[in-house]
Every structure is written in C-alpha cells, then in structure tokens.
Write an enzyme that holds these catalytic residues in place. Sequence first.
Site, PDB file in Angstrom:
ATOM      1  N   ASN A  10      17.556 -84.762 -60.410  1.00  0.00           N
ATOM      2  CA  ASN A  10      18.296 -83.635 -60.959  1.00  0.00           C
ATOM      3  C   ASN A  10      19.629 -83.586 -60.208  1.00  0.00           C
ATOM      4  O   ASN A  10      19.688 -83.122 -59.077  1.00  0.00           O
ATOM      5  CB  ASN A  10      17.480 -82.346 -60.733  1.00  0.00           C
ATOM      6  CG  ASN A  10      18.206 -81.108 -61.222  1.00  0.00           C
ATOM      7  OD1 ASN A  10      19.257 -81.207 -61.852  1.00  0.00           O
ATOM      8  ND2 ASN A  10      17.653 -79.944 -60.929  1.00  0.00           N
ATOM      9  N   LYS A  12      22.113 -81.872 -60.852  1.00  0.00           N
ATOM     10  CA  LYS A  12      22.700 -80.522 -60.899  1.00  0.00           C
ATOM     11  C   LYS A  12      24.201 -80.617 -61.224  1.00  0.00           C
ATOM     12  O   LYS A  12      24.604 -81.521 -61.950  1.00  0.00           O
ATOM     13  CB  LYS A  12      22.434 -79.776 -59.584  1.00  0.00           C
ATOM     14  CG  LYS A  12      20.935 -79.729 -59.252  1.00  0.00           C
ATOM     15  CD  LYS A  12      20.601 -78.796 -58.140  1.00  0.00           C
ATOM     16  CE  LYS A  12      19.099 -78.851 -57.860  1.00  0.00           C
ATOM     17  NZ  LYS A  12      18.685 -77.941 -56.802  1.00  0.00           N
ATOM     18  N   HIS A  95      14.146 -74.241 -64.648  1.00  0.00           N
ATOM     19  CA  HIS A  95      14.511 -74.449 -63.242  1.00  0.00           C
ATOM     20  C   HIS A  95      14.835 -73.088 -62.611  1.00  0.00           C
ATOM     21  O   HIS A  95      15.425 -72.222 -63.267  1.00  0.00           O
ATOM     22  CB  HIS A  95      15.714 -75.393 -63.135  1.00  0.00           C
ATOM     23  CG  HIS A  95      15.934 -75.861 -61.734  1.00  0.00           C
ATOM     24  ND1 HIS A  95      16.551 -75.067 -60.786  1.00  0.00           N
ATOM     25  CD2 HIS A  95      15.575 -77.004 -61.106  1.00  0.00           C
ATOM     26  CE1 HIS A  95      16.571 -75.730 -59.633  1.00  0.00           C
ATOM     27  NE2 HIS A  95      15.989 -76.896 -59.798  1.00  0.00           N
ATOM     28  N   GLU A  97      17.070 -72.176 -60.697  1.00  0.00           N
ATOM     29  CA  GLU A  97      18.488 -71.801 -60.730  1.00  0.00           C
ATOM     30  C   GLU A  97      18.864 -71.203 -62.077  1.00  0.00           C
ATOM     31  O   GLU A  97      19.683 -70.293 -62.165  1.00  0.00           O
ATOM     32  CB  GLU A  97      19.353 -73.025 -60.373  1.00  0.00           C
ATOM     33  CG  GLU A  97      19.221 -73.350 -58.890  1.00  0.00           C
ATOM     34  CD  GLU A  97      19.372 -74.817 -58.535  1.00  0.00           C
ATOM     35  OE1 GLU A  97      19.897 -75.597 -59.343  1.00  0.00           O
ATOM     36  OE2 GLU A  97      18.945 -75.192 -57.414  1.00  0.00           O
ATOM     37  N   GLU A 167       8.172 -76.155 -57.987  1.00  0.00           N
ATOM     38  CA  GLU A 167       9.282 -76.159 -57.033  1.00  0.00           C
ATOM     39  C   GLU A 167       9.343 -74.809 -56.320  1.00  0.00           C
ATOM     40  O   GLU A 167       9.908 -73.848 -56.855  1.00  0.00           O
ATOM     41  CB  GLU A 167      10.605 -76.387 -57.764  1.00  0.00           C
ATOM     42  CG  GLU A 167      10.680 -77.700 -58.511  1.00  0.00           C
ATOM     43  CD  GLU A 167      12.120 -78.138 -58.720  1.00  0.00           C
ATOM     44  OE1 GLU A 167      12.455 -79.228 -58.279  1.00  0.00           O
ATOM     45  OE2 GLU A 167      12.908 -77.366 -59.300  1.00  0.00           O
ATOM     46  N   GLY A 173      16.789 -77.316 -51.760  1.00  0.00           N
ATOM     47  CA  GLY A 173      18.109 -77.470 -51.134  1.00  0.00           C
ATOM     48  C   GLY A 173      18.185 -76.901 -49.730  1.00  0.00           C
ATOM     49  O   GLY A 173      19.266 -76.752 -49.168  1.00  0.00           O
ATOM     50  N   SER A 213      13.459 -80.345 -51.585  1.00  0.00           N
ATOM     51  CA  SER A 213      13.799 -81.146 -50.399  1.00  0.00           C
ATOM     52  C   SER A 213      12.956 -82.412 -50.254  1.00  0.00           C
ATOM     53  O   SER A 213      12.607 -82.814 -49.146  1.00  0.00           O
ATOM     54  CB  SER A 213      13.722 -80.293 -49.122  1.00  0.00           C
ATOM     55  OG  SER A 213      14.635 -79.220 -49.204  1.00  0.00           O
TER      56      SER A 213
HETATM   57  P1  PGA Z   1      16.384 -80.433 -53.787  1.00  0.00           P
HETATM   58  O1  PGA Z   1      16.350 -79.830 -55.280  1.00  0.00           O
HETATM   59  O2  PGA Z   1      15.667 -81.753 -53.828  1.00  0.00           O
HETATM   60  O3  PGA Z   1      17.837 -80.545 -53.452  1.00  0.00           O
HETATM   61  O4  PGA Z   1      15.662 -79.439 -52.920  1.00  0.00           O
HETATM   62  C1  PGA Z   1      15.215 -79.961 -56.103  1.00  0.00           C
HETATM   63  C2  PGA Z   1      15.459 -79.244 -57.415  1.00  0.00           C
HETATM   64  O5  PGA Z   1      16.019 -78.137 -57.414  1.00  0.00           O
HETATM   65  O6  PGA Z   1      15.093 -79.753 -58.481  1.00  0.00           O
END
Ligand code: PGA
Length: 251
Positions: A10, A12, A95, A97, A167, A173, A213
């Site tokens: 992803n 983003k 997601h 976000e 997640e 992140g 992460s």
């Molecule tokens: P990350 O994001 O690996 O940077 O923690 C995962 C995600 O939000 O899909």
Amino acid sequence: MSRKKIAAANWKMNTTVEEGVALYDALNSQTLDQGTDVVICVPATHLYAIAQKNEGKSIHLGAQNFYPAEKGAFTGELSPAMLQSVGVSHVIIGHSERRQYFSESNTFLAEKLKMALSKNLTPIFCCGEALEIRKAGDQEAFVLNQLTESFADFSDEDLSQIVIAYEPIWAIGTGETASPVQAQEMHLAIRNFLKKRCSEAIGEKIPILYGGSVKPANAKEIFGQPDVDGGLVGGASLDAESFAQIVNSFS
Ligand code: PGA
C-alpha cells in the site's frame, strides 16, 4: 486446506509517477517467490503507466480507493470500470485512514464491498482497533463488530471472494508491531467468526493479512503464525528490496 499467501503493498499518497514507475521497475528486478500473490496498490495517477509495464507479469495491480457507483456526478471520484480499464484487479476497502479522515462508515464500506464484488474486483477489506480499545481489552468485540456490520447483507459465496486485512491502528506507521501472538489471536478470532458466519470451508479459505509496521525483520515470524496469510505493507513497500524480502518471507 492451504490458503493463498499474499503480500500486498500500500504505497498510500507517496511517490510521483516517475518515482512510482522507478519503484515498480526496481521491484520487478527483484526475485519474487512465485508461491506468493503480490499485489501493489499504487496511487491512481500511476496506474496507467504501471499497467503498461505490467502486462504479462505476475504482479497484481490494486487501487487504494474507488467510489461505489457506475458513473456520474461524483466529482473527483473513480469508478470500478475506470480502474479496471487500467488493469486493476484488487481494491483496498475500509483502511483505517479512510475510516478516520474520510468518515467512511461500516455501512458505506458495505456499499463499496457490494460494488467491488459485483465487478469482480477482489476486495482487501481492512479492520482494526485503536489503542484505547486495545487497552480496554475490547479489541475482538470491536473488530468482529466492524465485520458483522459491513458483511450483514452478503451471501457466503460473496464473502468467499474477499481478502481480509487486520490492521491494528496503533501499529500503522508507528514502528510498533502487534506481537506474533497478538496477531494470531485476532486472526483466529476473525477466522472463527467467518466459519460461524459462513461455513467451516469458507472460513478456512479466506486469506487474512496482517498490517501494521511489517518489515523484513518481523515478516517471517508474523507470517509464520497459523492464521496469518500474509501482509498489507505500507512504509516498507516503498523500498523494493525490503518489499521483496517481505514477499519472500513465507516459509
Ligand atoms: P505500515 O502501513 O506498514 O506503514 O504500518 C500499513 C497500512 O496502513 O496498510
């Protein structure tokens, strides 16, 4: 029954088209384990250019978002047909976000899920709890409620087509990863929910990815858990070598 192993990137809102194409090229030059399904969810602006290069390749192209309507007056949005016209086969839905910054509710996510399934786009359906919920010990109830609400109107056959990504928001992140035990506990709870909601066979078949992460240093241990079928990877997918190592982390 052995389930599909999936490593989904992803990206983003990162990279320009030029940088994204370079990242795609760098990923393509890596050796990727053919037993792993690789999906890259790139920014919409990059899809056309990457799709041109991806013809005949085993990497699947994914979109990070779409709007659940065929077409029409939805300024700024993209339809499933538009995405499919540039080779998209997978879409991320739900997601954290999108839930947090764009107020996407479980009910709206159900609409997206319906549209994706009706168009034969494979949904990567995300769920996960915030830190306060985990601190209160309510994470399982919370996540299963997200799934219950969004899955209410779907047949078992529909649900058998999806991929789920767990997640935990506190691990996205942040560098903080759920421990392999924490990941396995939730994945097992989700799988048992699916077995009860659909059937033993469908619950066994649906891939459940972990996200938050994931890095080359922790992927092997997390993916080694019995109910973890791969990862949805943000930060570490922006480096071709790191993502390739993650793709190759299934033992
Ligand atoms: P990350 O994001 O690996 O940077 O923690 C995962 C995600 O939000 O899909």
